[in-house]
Scaffold this motif. Structure first.
Motif, PDB file in Angstrom:
ATOM      1  N   VAL A  30      36.949  35.613  46.114  1.00 36.60           N
ATOM      2  CA  VAL A  30      38.364  36.421  45.970  1.00 36.60           C
ATOM      3  C   VAL A  30      39.283  35.449  44.992  1.00 36.60           C
ATOM      4  O   VAL A  30      39.845  36.058  44.151  1.00 36.60           O
ATOM      5  CB  VAL A  30      38.866  36.581  47.495  1.00 36.60           C
ATOM      6  CG1 VAL A  30      40.466  37.145  47.101  1.00 36.60           C
ATOM      7  CG2 VAL A  30      38.199  37.581  48.301  1.00 36.60           C
ATOM      8  N   GLU A  31      39.088  34.207  45.226  1.00 36.60           N
ATOM      9  CA  GLU A  31      39.699  33.318  44.527  1.00 36.60           C
ATOM     10  C   GLU A  31      39.697  33.183  43.036  1.00 36.60           C
ATOM     11  O   GLU A  31      40.165  32.524  42.257  1.00 36.60           O
ATOM     12  CB  GLU A  31      39.957  31.896  45.275  1.00 36.60           C
ATOM     13  CG  GLU A  31      38.554  31.342  45.433  1.00 36.60           C
ATOM     14  CD  GLU A  31      37.886  31.418  46.746  1.00 36.60           C
ATOM     15  OE1 GLU A  31      37.161  30.746  46.908  1.00 36.60           O
ATOM     16  OE2 GLU A  31      38.512  32.396  47.433  1.00 36.60           O
ATOM     17  N   GLN A  32      38.300  33.810  42.730  1.00 36.56           N
ATOM     18  CA  GLN A  32      37.965  33.825  41.246  1.00 36.56           C
ATOM     19  C   GLN A  32      38.225  35.037  40.650  1.00 36.56           C
ATOM     20  O   GLN A  32      38.108  35.185  39.362  1.00 36.56           O
ATOM     21  CB  GLN A  32      36.342  33.549  41.489  1.00 36.56           C
ATOM     22  CG  GLN A  32      35.813  32.243  41.903  1.00 36.56           C
ATOM     23  CD  GLN A  32      34.286  32.257  41.905  1.00 36.56           C
ATOM     24  OE1 GLN A  32      33.561  33.286  42.319  1.00 36.56           O
ATOM     25  NE2 GLN A  32      33.552  31.384  41.543  1.00 36.56           N
ATOM     26  N   SER A  33      38.724  36.092  41.278  1.00 34.93           N
ATOM     27  CA  SER A  33      39.062  37.311  40.760  1.00 34.93           C
ATOM     28  C   SER A  33      39.952  37.404  39.469  1.00 34.93           C
ATOM     29  O   SER A  33      39.711  38.397  38.471  1.00 34.93           O
ATOM     30  CB  SER A  33      39.606  38.277  41.880  1.00 34.93           C
ATOM     31  OG  SER A  33      41.028  38.026  41.992  1.00 34.93           O
ATOM     32  N   ASP A  34      40.961  36.331  39.297  1.00 39.34           N
ATOM     33  CA  ASP A  34      41.521  36.493  37.757  1.00 39.34           C
ATOM     34  C   ASP A  34      40.907  35.831  36.819  1.00 39.34           C
ATOM     35  O   ASP A  34      41.516  35.597  35.994  1.00 39.34           O
ATOM     36  CB  ASP A  34      43.098  36.279  38.437  1.00 39.34           C
ATOM     37  CG  ASP A  34      43.115  35.204  39.413  1.00 39.34           C
ATOM     38  OD1 ASP A  34      42.434  35.040  40.223  1.00 39.34           O
ATOM     39  OD2 ASP A  34      44.127  34.373  39.303  1.00 39.34           O
ATOM     40  N   GLN A  35      39.714  35.286  37.067  1.00 43.90           N
ATOM     41  CA  GLN A  35      38.986  34.651  36.095  1.00 43.90           C
ATOM     42  C   GLN A  35      37.946  35.348  35.361  1.00 43.90           C
ATOM     43  O   GLN A  35      37.144  34.858  34.399  1.00 43.90           O
ATOM     44  CB  GLN A  35      38.399  33.341  36.537  1.00 43.90           C
ATOM     45  CG  GLN A  35      39.440  32.379  37.448  1.00 43.90           C
ATOM     46  CD  GLN A  35      38.773  31.075  37.945  1.00 43.90           C
ATOM     47  OE1 GLN A  35      37.561  30.989  38.135  1.00 43.90           O
ATOM     48  NE2 GLN A  35      39.543  30.470  38.850  1.00 43.90           N
ATOM     49  N   ILE A  36      37.751  36.485  35.735  1.00 49.59           N
ATOM     50  CA  ILE A  36      36.570  37.282  35.429  1.00 49.59           C
ATOM     51  C   ILE A  36      37.028  37.803  33.840  1.00 49.59           C
ATOM     52  O   ILE A  36      38.010  38.333  33.963  1.00 49.59           O
ATOM     53  CB  ILE A  36      36.131  38.533  36.129  1.00 49.59           C
ATOM     54  CG1 ILE A  36      35.896  37.854  37.702  1.00 49.59           C
ATOM     55  CG2 ILE A  36      35.027  39.357  35.656  1.00 49.59           C
ATOM     56  CD1 ILE A  36      34.546  36.884  37.718  1.00 49.59           C
ATOM     57  N   ARG A  37      36.177  37.461  33.250  1.00 50.64           N
ATOM     58  CA  ARG A  37      36.120  38.083  31.636  1.00 50.64           C
ATOM     59  C   ARG A  37      35.070  39.168  31.175  1.00 50.64           C
ATOM     60  O   ARG A  37      34.208  39.042  31.862  1.00 50.64           O
ATOM     61  CB  ARG A  37      35.988  36.930  30.571  1.00 50.64           C
ATOM     62  CG  ARG A  37      37.315  35.645  30.982  1.00 50.64           C
ATOM     63  CD  ARG A  37      37.970  35.957  29.936  1.00 50.64           C
ATOM     64  NE  ARG A  37      39.432  35.142  30.303  1.00 50.64           N
ATOM     65  CZ  ARG A  37      40.553  35.295  29.812  1.00 50.64           C
ATOM     66  NH1 ARG A  37      40.901  36.511  29.392  1.00 50.64           N
ATOM     67  NH2 ARG A  37      41.615  34.488  30.039  1.00 50.64           N
ATOM     68  N   CYS A  38      35.416  39.796  30.374  1.00 49.06           N
ATOM     69  CA  CYS A  38      34.232  41.051  29.607  1.00 49.06           C
ATOM     70  C   CYS A  38      33.227  40.088  29.115  1.00 49.06           C
ATOM     71  O   CYS A  38      33.444  39.262  28.504  1.00 49.06           O
ATOM     72  CB  CYS A  38      34.997  41.803  28.597  1.00 49.06           C
ATOM     73  SG  CYS A  38      33.956  42.728  28.029  1.00 49.06           S
ATOM     74  N   LEU A  39      31.930  40.542  29.446  1.00 50.49           N
ATOM     75  CA  LEU A  39      30.717  40.057  28.970  1.00 50.49           C
ATOM     76  C   LEU A  39      30.798  40.405  27.382  1.00 50.49           C
ATOM     77  O   LEU A  39      29.975  39.511  26.546  1.00 50.49           O
ATOM     78  CB  LEU A  39      29.846  40.478  29.449  1.00 50.49           C
ATOM     79  CG  LEU A  39      29.653  40.249  31.151  1.00 50.49           C
ATOM     80  CD1 LEU A  39      28.393  41.016  31.722  1.00 50.49           C
ATOM     81  CD2 LEU A  39      29.592  38.904  31.344  1.00 50.49           C
ATOM     82  N   THR A  40      31.539  41.199  26.974  1.00 50.15           N
ATOM     83  CA  THR A  40      31.367  41.557  25.406  1.00 50.15           C
ATOM     84  C   THR A  40      32.309  41.194  24.533  1.00 50.15           C
ATOM     85  O   THR A  40      32.050  40.499  23.664  1.00 50.15           O
ATOM     86  CB  THR A  40      31.428  42.930  25.112  1.00 50.15           C
ATOM     87  OG1 THR A  40      30.518  43.817  26.262  1.00 50.15           O
ATOM     88  CG2 THR A  40      30.853  43.672  23.943  1.00 50.15           C
ATOM     89  N   CYS A  41      33.494  41.232  25.125  1.00 47.33           N
ATOM     90  CA  CYS A  41      34.742  40.885  24.046  1.00 47.33           C
ATOM     91  C   CYS A  41      35.542  39.793  24.627  1.00 47.33           C
ATOM     92  O   CYS A  41      36.339  39.037  23.895  1.00 47.33           O
ATOM     93  CB  CYS A  41      35.561  41.987  24.074  1.00 47.33           C
ATOM     94  SG  CYS A  41      36.448  42.602  25.250  1.00 47.33           S
ATOM     95  N   HIS A  42      35.357  39.242  25.914  1.00 53.79           N
ATOM     96  CA  HIS A  42      35.870  37.951  26.547  1.00 53.79           C
ATOM     97  C   HIS A  42      37.424  38.263  26.887  1.00 53.79           C
ATOM     98  O   HIS A  42      38.098  37.338  27.255  1.00 53.79           O
ATOM     99  CB  HIS A  42      35.711  36.723  25.766  1.00 53.79           C
ATOM    100  CG  HIS A  42      34.088  36.586  25.549  1.00 53.79           C
ATOM    101  ND1 HIS A  42      33.216  36.069  26.561  1.00 53.79           N
ATOM    102  CD2 HIS A  42      33.459  36.584  24.418  1.00 53.79           C
ATOM    103  CE1 HIS A  42      31.970  35.995  25.828  1.00 53.79           C
ATOM    104  NE2 HIS A  42      32.196  36.226  24.752  1.00 53.79           N
ATOM    105  N   THR A  43      37.872  39.446  26.813  1.00 53.39           N
ATOM    106  CA  THR A  43      39.284  39.619  27.404  1.00 53.39           C
ATOM    107  C   THR A  43      39.008  39.827  28.784  1.00 53.39           C
ATOM    108  O   THR A  43      38.097  39.929  29.460  1.00 53.39           O
ATOM    109  CB  THR A  43      39.636  40.981  26.792  1.00 53.39           C
ATOM    110  OG1 THR A  43      38.889  42.181  27.212  1.00 53.39           O
ATOM    111  CG2 THR A  43      39.913  40.911  25.293  1.00 53.39           C
ATOM    112  N   LYS A  44      40.182  39.795  29.402  1.00 48.76           N
ATOM    113  CA  LYS A  44      40.459  39.686  31.042  1.00 48.76           C
ATOM    114  C   LYS A  44      39.908  41.067  31.446  1.00 48.76           C
ATOM    115  O   LYS A  44      40.209  42.123  30.937  1.00 48.76           O
ATOM    116  CB  LYS A  44      41.731  39.363  31.484  1.00 48.76           C
ATOM    117  CG  LYS A  44      41.817  39.205  33.035  1.00 48.76           C
ATOM    118  CD  LYS A  44      43.296  38.920  33.505  1.00 48.76           C
ATOM    119  CE  LYS A  44      43.161  38.698  34.791  1.00 48.76           C
ATOM    120  NZ  LYS A  44      44.513  38.713  35.519  1.00 48.76           N
ATOM    121  N   ALA A  45      38.898  41.061  32.626  1.00 44.75           N
ATOM    122  CA  ALA A  45      38.538  42.300  33.299  1.00 44.75           C
ATOM    123  C   ALA A  45      39.227  42.681  34.295  1.00 44.75           C
ATOM    124  O   ALA A  45      39.756  41.835  34.923  1.00 44.75           O
ATOM    125  CB  ALA A  45      36.956  42.258  33.365  1.00 44.75           C
TER     126      ALA A  45
END
Length: 122
Positions: A30-45
């Motif tokens: 849960v604590e990592q959820s704001d760190q996930i980035r798109c695998l393609t364009c690297h924007t926030k997912a």
């Protein structure tokens, strides 16, 4: 992110990138959820929930609607959200963008009126 999850508990969810219209699955804490980035364009997912079924990449209209739902915190974390989104808000995926906005406003107005009524009763 599902607010009912306990910190440091792993969970599986589907993430959407509205910039490049892709979706992917991740197991995270849960604590990592704001760190996930798109695998393609690297924007926030955006965590759309494990029941999220992404539209085709070429379906701009549906991706735009999914982004609108995400902005209003409507995600696919619970099975009860599927009929709520599909029937009440997007009218079986046939409503236009402005109709969906209108449905969202009506839904939030009903919630606000219900909360006011509950306050008066207590």
């Amino acid at each position: 992110m599902d607010p009912t999850r306990k910190p440091s508990q792993l969970y599986r969810s589907k993430w959407a990138c509205f910039h490049c219209r892709t979706a992917f699955v991740r197991y995270i804490r849960v604590e990592q959820s704001d760190q996930i980035r798109c695998l393609t364009c690297h924007t926030k997912a955006t965590d759309m929930g494990y029941l999220f079924e992404p539209p085709r990449r070429s379906d701009y209209k549906q991706w735009r609607l999914m982004q609108l739902l995400a902005q209003h915190q409507l995600r696919y974390h619970r099975s009860g959200m599927i009929p709520k989104i599909r029937y009440l808000i997007t009218e079986n995926d046939k409503a236009s963008y402005t109709e969906v906005q209108r449905n969202l406003m009506a839904l939030y107005d009903d919630d606000q009126q219900l909360k006011k009524k509950e306050k008066r009763e207590h």
